[in-house]
Scaffold this motif. Structure first.
Motif, PDB file in Angstrom:
ATOM      1  N   ARG A  57       0.844  -1.203   0.000  1.00  0.00           N
ATOM      2  CA  ARG A  57       0.000   0.000   0.000  1.00  0.00           C
ATOM      3  C   ARG A  57       0.870   1.241   0.000  1.00  0.00           C
ATOM      4  O   ARG A  57       1.830   1.324   0.773  1.00  0.00           O
ATOM      5  CB  ARG A  57      -0.880  -0.034   1.254  1.00  0.00           C
ATOM      6  CG  ARG A  57      -1.858   1.125   1.414  1.00  0.00           C
ATOM      7  CD  ARG A  57      -2.747   0.818   2.613  1.00  0.00           C
ATOM      8  NE  ARG A  57      -3.623   1.872   3.035  1.00  0.00           N
ATOM      9  CZ  ARG A  57      -4.940   1.871   2.837  1.00  0.00           C
ATOM     10  NH1 ARG A  57      -5.517   0.897   2.166  1.00  0.00           N
ATOM     11  NH2 ARG A  57      -5.689   2.834   3.327  1.00  0.00           N
ATOM     12  N   THR A 118      -5.600  14.025  12.474  1.00  0.00           N
ATOM     13  CA  THR A 118      -6.915  13.385  12.364  1.00  0.00           C
ATOM     14  C   THR A 118      -6.771  11.871  12.387  1.00  0.00           C
ATOM     15  O   THR A 118      -5.687  11.330  12.166  1.00  0.00           O
ATOM     16  CB  THR A 118      -7.604  13.780  11.044  1.00  0.00           C
ATOM     17  OG1 THR A 118      -6.773  13.366   9.959  1.00  0.00           O
ATOM     18  CG2 THR A 118      -7.851  15.282  10.965  1.00  0.00           C
ATOM     19  N   ARG A 196     -15.527   9.220   0.613  1.00  0.00           N
ATOM     20  CA  ARG A 196     -15.754   8.026  -0.210  1.00  0.00           C
ATOM     21  C   ARG A 196     -17.183   7.570   0.023  1.00  0.00           C
ATOM     22  O   ARG A 196     -17.569   7.360   1.176  1.00  0.00           O
ATOM     23  CB  ARG A 196     -14.781   6.920   0.224  1.00  0.00           C
ATOM     24  CG  ARG A 196     -14.996   5.596  -0.504  1.00  0.00           C
ATOM     25  CD  ARG A 196     -13.999   4.528  -0.090  1.00  0.00           C
ATOM     26  NE  ARG A 196     -14.301   3.978   1.215  1.00  0.00           N
ATOM     27  CZ  ARG A 196     -13.524   3.101   1.868  1.00  0.00           C
ATOM     28  NH1 ARG A 196     -12.390   2.702   1.326  1.00  0.00           N
ATOM     29  NH2 ARG A 196     -13.872   2.634   3.046  1.00  0.00           N
ATOM     30  N   THR A 223      -7.430  12.524  -0.384  1.00  0.00           N
ATOM     31  CA  THR A 223      -7.498  12.166   1.026  1.00  0.00           C
ATOM     32  C   THR A 223      -7.916  10.725   1.239  1.00  0.00           C
ATOM     33  O   THR A 223      -7.866  10.234   2.340  1.00  0.00           O
ATOM     34  CB  THR A 223      -8.461  13.085   1.779  1.00  0.00           C
ATOM     35  OG1 THR A 223      -9.611  13.278   0.980  1.00  0.00           O
ATOM     36  CG2 THR A 223      -7.831  14.411   2.120  1.00  0.00           C
ATOM     37  N   PRO A 225      -7.840   6.611  -0.825  1.00  0.00           N
ATOM     38  CA  PRO A 225      -7.490   5.872  -2.028  1.00  0.00           C
ATOM     39  C   PRO A 225      -8.681   5.688  -2.936  1.00  0.00           C
ATOM     40  O   PRO A 225      -8.522   5.518  -4.131  1.00  0.00           O
ATOM     41  CB  PRO A 225      -7.005   4.522  -1.528  1.00  0.00           C
ATOM     42  CG  PRO A 225      -6.780   4.659  -0.100  1.00  0.00           C
ATOM     43  CD  PRO A 225      -7.527   5.863   0.372  1.00  0.00           C
TER      44      PRO A 225
HETATM   45  P1  AMP Z   1      -9.413   1.096   2.962  1.00  0.00           P
HETATM   46  O1  AMP Z   1      -9.435   0.663   4.365  1.00  0.00           O
HETATM   47  O2  AMP Z   1      -8.269   0.576   2.162  1.00  0.00           O
HETATM   48  O3  AMP Z   1     -10.711   0.853   2.265  1.00  0.00           O
HETATM   49  O4  AMP Z   1      -9.224   2.661   2.980  1.00  0.00           O
HETATM   50  C1  AMP Z   1      -9.425   3.405   4.156  1.00  0.00           C
HETATM   51  C2  AMP Z   1      -9.636   4.819   3.792  1.00  0.00           C
HETATM   52  O5  AMP Z   1      -9.689   5.719   4.886  1.00  0.00           O
HETATM   53  C3  AMP Z   1      -8.530   5.317   2.922  1.00  0.00           C
HETATM   54  O6  AMP Z   1      -9.144   5.883   1.785  1.00  0.00           O
HETATM   55  C4  AMP Z   1      -7.817   6.343   3.735  1.00  0.00           C
HETATM   56  O7  AMP Z   1      -7.180   7.323   2.982  1.00  0.00           O
HETATM   57  C5  AMP Z   1      -8.954   6.893   4.539  1.00  0.00           C
HETATM   58  N1  AMP Z   1      -8.469   7.544   5.740  1.00  0.00           N
HETATM   59  C6  AMP Z   1      -7.934   6.952   6.796  1.00  0.00           C
HETATM   60  N2  AMP Z   1      -7.565   7.873   7.717  1.00  0.00           N
HETATM   61  C7  AMP Z   1      -7.881   9.087   7.208  1.00  0.00           C
HETATM   62  C8  AMP Z   1      -7.737  10.416   7.668  1.00  0.00           C
HETATM   63  N3  AMP Z   1      -7.238  10.685   8.870  1.00  0.00           N
HETATM   64  N4  AMP Z   1      -8.159  11.414   6.868  1.00  0.00           N
HETATM   65  C9  AMP Z   1      -8.687  11.142   5.658  1.00  0.00           C
HETATM   66  N5  AMP Z   1      -8.865   9.897   5.166  1.00  0.00           N
HETATM   67  C10 AMP Z   1      -8.452   8.874   5.936  1.00  0.00           C
END
Ligand code: AMP
Ligand code: MG
Length: 322
Positions: A57, A118, A196, A223, A225
């Motif tokens: 990742r 955050t 998202r 911010t 993926p």
């Molecule tokens: P995934 O678990 O791979 O589906 O992705 C988790 C998502 O949460 C990702 O898109 C991260 O970028 C997002 N994410 C996690 N922490 C933060 C944060 N502090 N601010 C913005 N987005 C976050």
């Protein structure tokens, strides 16, 4: 990293073994109602680094911290009245909240994006996820349990297809009922921002907040993926909004009219059923494509249909744009 990945039953013995692995800094994939998560101790820097390594990742993508309930969440982040209202309405469930992290959270720094202060938090509803969180007794970092950029796993077999030999264990809890990742909502600005779309419909969130939700896509800042152009991608190329298949295409249908479809997301046109079937269907069609393109029938863009279309757009995006 190369080792045998255990397949654990989601019984008390399997849960206790999984919690021990987490405590020793290992990685365990586990079912949630959305997709399978790749879990590691969110307070252990080495464990969190292993998650990035196992998934390959990109390091700038922060992880969601999973906790057993709202009290555990309040120990990690600052809750304002909007966060309280949304957590009351949707937790446990498929909503991730991005909130200001507390100075005493003890989360490892990789869990909080550099400089932003955050953290993304979620309370999953799945009984196996709940049992693991309770047995472990702390926050679990868990992105989807798939190689980065690929289709998310909705079964233990999917997890093993992508990560066997790269993680310590998978708790096999069967198929994930929602089938799409959580909705991610940022509450660090005065207006709530959708980062998202996902398992909880944006309309339902707006109703609780009593006003519209801004789109994260407007900021131009990456911010999540889910905002990468290519993500959730099968190997075969894709064509969306296909009313019928062309020569050299294999058709993914939706609704009663798609009788020529190889696979149908929902024969009755039910969006929840379509969401639950989406990722398994993409995997199946990818395996059967043999050089053909995957054509996808139009999907309505309301409710969870917004999240289905979001994933389809990213699955179909050009691969060199990541
Ligand atoms: P995934 O678990 O791979 O589906 O992705 C988790 C998502 O949460 C990702 O898109 C991260 O970028 C997002 N994410 C996690 N922490 C933060 C944060 N502090 N601010 C913005 N987005 C976050
Ligand atoms: Mg993911």
């Amino acid at each position: 990293m190369c080792r045998k990945t255990l397949r654990l039953s989601p019984d008390p013995k399997g849960i206790s073994r999984a919690a021990d692995i987490l405590r020793s800094g290992g990685l365990v994939a586990f079912p949630t109602e959305t997709v399978y998560g790749l879990g590691g101790d969110a307070r252990n820097a080495a464990a969190v680094a292993r998650i990035y390594e196992a998934k390959r990742r990109p390091p700038h993508n922060p992880l969601i911290a999973h906790v057993a309930g709202i009290n555990a969440a309040r120990r990690l982040a600052q809750f304002d009245p909007r966060a309280e209202a949304l957590a009351t309405a949707f937790w446990p469930g498929a909503l991730t909240l991005v909130l200001p992290v507390r100075a005493d959270s003890r989360l490892t720094p990789a869990m909080t994006p550099e400089g932003a202060g955050t953290v993304a938090l979620r309370v999953p509803k799945h009984p196996v996820a709940q049992a693991l969180l309770t047995a472990f007794g702390g926050p679990i970092a868990a992105p989807s349990a798939n190689p980065s950029g690929r289709v998310s796993p909705t079964s233990a077999d999917h997890v093993l297809e992508g990560l066997s030999g790269r993680i310590d264990a998978v708790l096999d809890g069967g198929d994930c009922p929602v089938g799409l990742e959580s909705t991610i909502l940022s509450l660090v600005t005065p207006q709530a921002r959708l980062l998202r779309p996902g398992g909880i419909a944006t309309e339902a969130i707006a109703e609780v907040l009593g006003g519209p939700v801004a789109s994260g896509k407007d900021t131009g800042v990456l911010t999540a993926p889910g905002q990468l152009a290519s993500h959730y991608a099968p190997h075969a190329p894709m064509r969306l909004n296909a009313e019928f298949p062309l020569d050299g295409e294999i058709w993914l249908g939706f609704g009663p009219d798609c009788t020529a479809a190889e696979v149908t997301l929902s024969a009755t046109g039910d969006l929840d059923e379509a969401a639950a079937n989406l990722f398994a269907a993409l995997r199946l069609l990818d395996a059967r494509a043999k050089g053909r393109r995957i054509a996808v029938a139009p999907i309505p863009d309301y409710g969870i249909g917004e999240a289905i279309n979001d994933r389809l757009c990213r699955a179909a995006a050009p691969r060199d744009s990541t």
